[in-house]
Design an enzyme around this catalytic site. Structure first.
Site, PDB file in Angstrom:
ATOM      1  N   CYS A  33      26.406 -26.129 -37.550  1.00  0.00           N
ATOM      2  CA  CYS A  33      26.120 -26.208 -36.106  1.00  0.00           C
ATOM      3  C   CYS A  33      26.799 -25.079 -35.348  1.00  0.00           C
ATOM      4  O   CYS A  33      26.539 -24.870 -34.176  1.00  0.00           O
ATOM      5  CB  CYS A  33      26.556 -27.553 -35.538  1.00  0.00           C
ATOM      6  SG  CYS A  33      28.319 -27.825 -35.687  1.00  0.00           S
ATOM      7  N   CYS A 103      31.035 -34.401 -37.235  1.00  0.00           N
ATOM      8  CA  CYS A 103      31.800 -33.722 -36.177  1.00  0.00           C
ATOM      9  C   CYS A 103      33.273 -34.127 -36.239  1.00  0.00           C
ATOM     10  O   CYS A 103      34.159 -33.338 -35.928  1.00  0.00           O
ATOM     11  CB  CYS A 103      31.254 -34.071 -34.800  1.00  0.00           C
ATOM     12  SG  CYS A 103      29.468 -33.914 -34.679  1.00  0.00           S
TER      13      CYS A 103
HETATM   14 FE1  FES Z   1      28.833 -29.430 -34.438  1.00  0.00          FE
HETATM   15 FE2  FES Z   1      29.263 -31.840 -33.578  1.00  0.00          FE
HETATM   16  S1  FES Z   1      27.354 -30.851 -33.729  1.00  0.00           S
HETATM   17  S2  FES Z   1      30.674 -30.484 -34.461  1.00  0.00           S
END
Ligand code: FES
Length: 147
Positions: A33, A103
């Site tokens: 991400c 996360c």
């Molecule tokens: Fe990347 Fe939560 S989407 S840490």
């Protein structure tokens, strides 16, 4: 979808910032991400974490879990801090939606990385602490995941 505690720690994150001349600092990213977290620790001679600060370039769940993680390790010894797993952080936050569980790994790994840095600087070994990853997906098999 998010518990009240998650919303509270996301909107009013505790211990945001940095520590000058920290005893240890750790940075961990999530390549999938692109989010990054850095944790600073101030550790005294008794090996107690006197202060902790964090900076996160990340999603709301990453902010909330880092905030809670810093609250949980503050005042603890470095050995007690190792017990603060992402699961413990999630429980303290009354849970996270399943797609956001990864996360919470950022906070756990960043604390471990900061403790590792502290141990290296002081030439000590912290039992139970493994060399941290710089990315939470490091060493994982290539796999297709749905986001
Ligand atoms: Fe990347 Fe939560 S989407 S840490």
């Amino acid at each position: 979808m998010y518990s009240e505690k998650v919303m509270d720690h996301f909107q009013n994150p505790r211990n945001v910032g940095e520590i000058e001349n920290p005893s240890g600092v750790g940075t961990v990213g999530n390549a999938k991400c692109g989010d990054i977290m850095r944790i600073y620790l101030d550790i005294d001679e008794e090996k107690v974490i006197r202060d902790v600060k964090f900076k996160t370039f990340g999603c709301g769940a990453a902010v909330a879990t880092s905030s809670m993680a810093t609250e949980l390790v503050k005042g603890k010894t470095i050995h007690e801090a190792l017990q603060v797993t992402n699961k413990a952080v999630m429980e303290a936050l009354d849970g996270l939606p399943p797609v956001k569980v990864h996360c919470s790994l950022l906070a756990e790994e960043a604390i471990h990385a900061a403790l590792w840095d502290y141990a290296e600087k002081h030439g000590i070994k912290i039992e139970g602490l493994e060399k941290p990853k710089s990315d939470i997906h490091e060493g994982e098999e290539e796999e297709e995941e749905e986001y």
